[in-house]
Design an enzyme around this catalytic site. Structure first.
Site, short mmCIF file in Angstrom:
data_model
loop_
_atom_site.label_atom_id
_atom_site.label_comp_id
_atom_site.label_asym_id
_atom_site.label_seq_id
_atom_site.Cartn_x
_atom_site.Cartn_y
_atom_site.Cartn_z
N THR A 184 15.35 44.23 12.10
CA THR A 184 14.88 43.59 13.16
C THR A 184 14.93 42.56 13.20
OG1 THR A 184 13.18 45.45 12.01
CG2 THR A 184 11.71 44.15 12.64
N THR A 202 12.67 46.80 17.39
CA THR A 202 13.60 47.67 16.24
C THR A 202 13.86 49.04 16.15
OG1 THR A 202 13.92 47.46 13.27
CG2 THR A 202 11.72 48.64 14.35
N1 ASP Z 1 10.89 46.73 9.13
C1 ASP Z 1 12.32 47.45 9.04
C2 ASP Z 1 11.10 49.07 9.59
O1 ASP Z 1 11.02 48.94 8.62
C3 ASP Z 1 13.62 47.34 9.43
C4 ASP Z 1 13.74 46.02 8.70
O2 ASP Z 1 13.82 45.41 9.64
O3 ASP Z 1 14.87 46.39 7.86
O4 ASP Z 1 11.65 49.70 10.14
#
Ligand code: ASP
Length: 326
Positions: A184, A202
């Site tokens: 993200t 993301t």
């Molecule tokens: N935070 C994001 C999600 O859970 C993924 C990530 O940052 O790796 O969708």
């Protein structure tokens, strides 16, 4: 290193009044210099995002336009496999996107479970500016985007499709995070006036269940700011960030006087405590970036491997390794 930790610990606690604070072992990557404008972003693709945001800011664009323009670079880049175009799909092979944006007046906009639109951050901005709502989801978000002139396109690239087909051979459900340092993108910006702005976008955890929404579009989880205090944003396993309202809590800890690094670490410790004996512990990663009203900033993660990009007049645009707990 321990000596340095202790030195920083003492000096930081000294400036904020140690008696009222929860003590924690303060690591080394904090920045004590009050300075702005400054932009910080998660992961190494934050470098090109910062560059674009900085250029916009220097060209006289406002903070919200600068963060939008910055993260759009990652959204459009097919090599960034965790954001926008080229992002890893869900279990059904469908790329679904989450994004949010927030300005100095606590205006915010968000989209979740959005499909076939390359720049969810721009749709989130329009939700903020042109609707009475904060969040639009799924088909409603798509219909809104189309009504505003966004074109639908296929976001699943050949490479991501190939990886999905390979994943299907075993179909083990483990969200993939912390991969190739591309996750993200969250961006925090403090402008020339000391005003704060943020954006987060993301494609979410790879191979997620269809319909799953993570922390990134949720104001308070993936991103939060209070223009009187500071801003924070998250990356990593969204479920863990949501359970603690991660970014909002980091900002609230800064309000209580904690420097950005301590605030991030305290929330990472809280997440770690909750998940330590849980089924997701072996693949859990969470990372936070934070910046306060003075422009002091930090990044901190649960496990090794998180880095973040800082752009300002002193650092130019550099990638820093975040300190971590385990
Ligand atoms: N935070 C994001 C999600 O859970 C993924 C990530 O940052 O790796 O969708």
């Amino acid at each position: 290193m321990n000596k340095r930790r202790n030195f920083i610990k003492k000096s930081i606690l000294g400036t904020v009044g140690a008696s009222s604070l929860i003590k924690c072992d303060v690591p080394t990557n904090s920045n004590a210099q009050a300075t702005y404008p400054r932009i910080i972003s998660t992961w190494n693709h934050g470098l090109s995002a910062n560059k674009e945001a900085w250029k916009n800011l220097m060209d006289g664009k406002n903070g919200i336009s600068a963060v939008e323009a910055g993260v759009k670079i990652s959204e459009a880049d097919p090599k960034v496999r965790s954001v926008g175009y080229g992002g890893f799909p869900d279990r059904e092979g469908i790329v679904t996107l989450d994004a949010c944006i927030m300005d100095k007046n606590s205006n915010c906009g968000s989209v979740s479970f959005l499909q076939n639109i390359k720049h969810p951050i721009s749709v989130a901005r329009l939700v903020m500016e042109q609707t009475p709502h904060v969040m639009l989801s799924g088909k409603g978000a798509l219909d809104f985007a189309i009504s505003k002139g966004f074109e639908q396109e296929e976001l699943l690239t050949k490479e991501s499709k190939k990886d999905w087909i390979k994943w299907k051979e075993e179909s083990k459900y483990k969200p993939v995070i912390n991969i190739e340092n591309h996750d993200t993108i969250s961006m925090l910006l403090i402008d020339n006036n000391g005003d704060l702005f943020g954006a987060c976008t993301t494609s979410g955890a790879a191979w997620k269940m269809h319909g799953r929404v993570g922390d990134s579009p949720i104001i308070g989880a993936g991103l939060f700011l209070d223009n009187e205090v500071g801003a924070a944003a998250a990356t990593g396993l969204g479920e863990a960030v949501i359970r603690t309202s991660g970014s909002a809590m980091v900002v609230e800890l800064m309000r209580q006087g904690h420097p950005p690094l301590e605030a991030c670490k305290l929330i990472v410790d809280r997440i770690s405590k909750i998940h330590r004996s849980g089924p997701d512990w072996d693949y859990l990663q969470v990372g936070f970036i934070a910046i306060n009203k003075k422009g002091e900033y930090a990044g901190y993660s649960l496990k090794k491997g998180f880095d973040y990009a800082v752009c300002d007049n002193e650092n130019q645009n550099s990638l820093l390794k975040a300190d971590y707990s385990i």
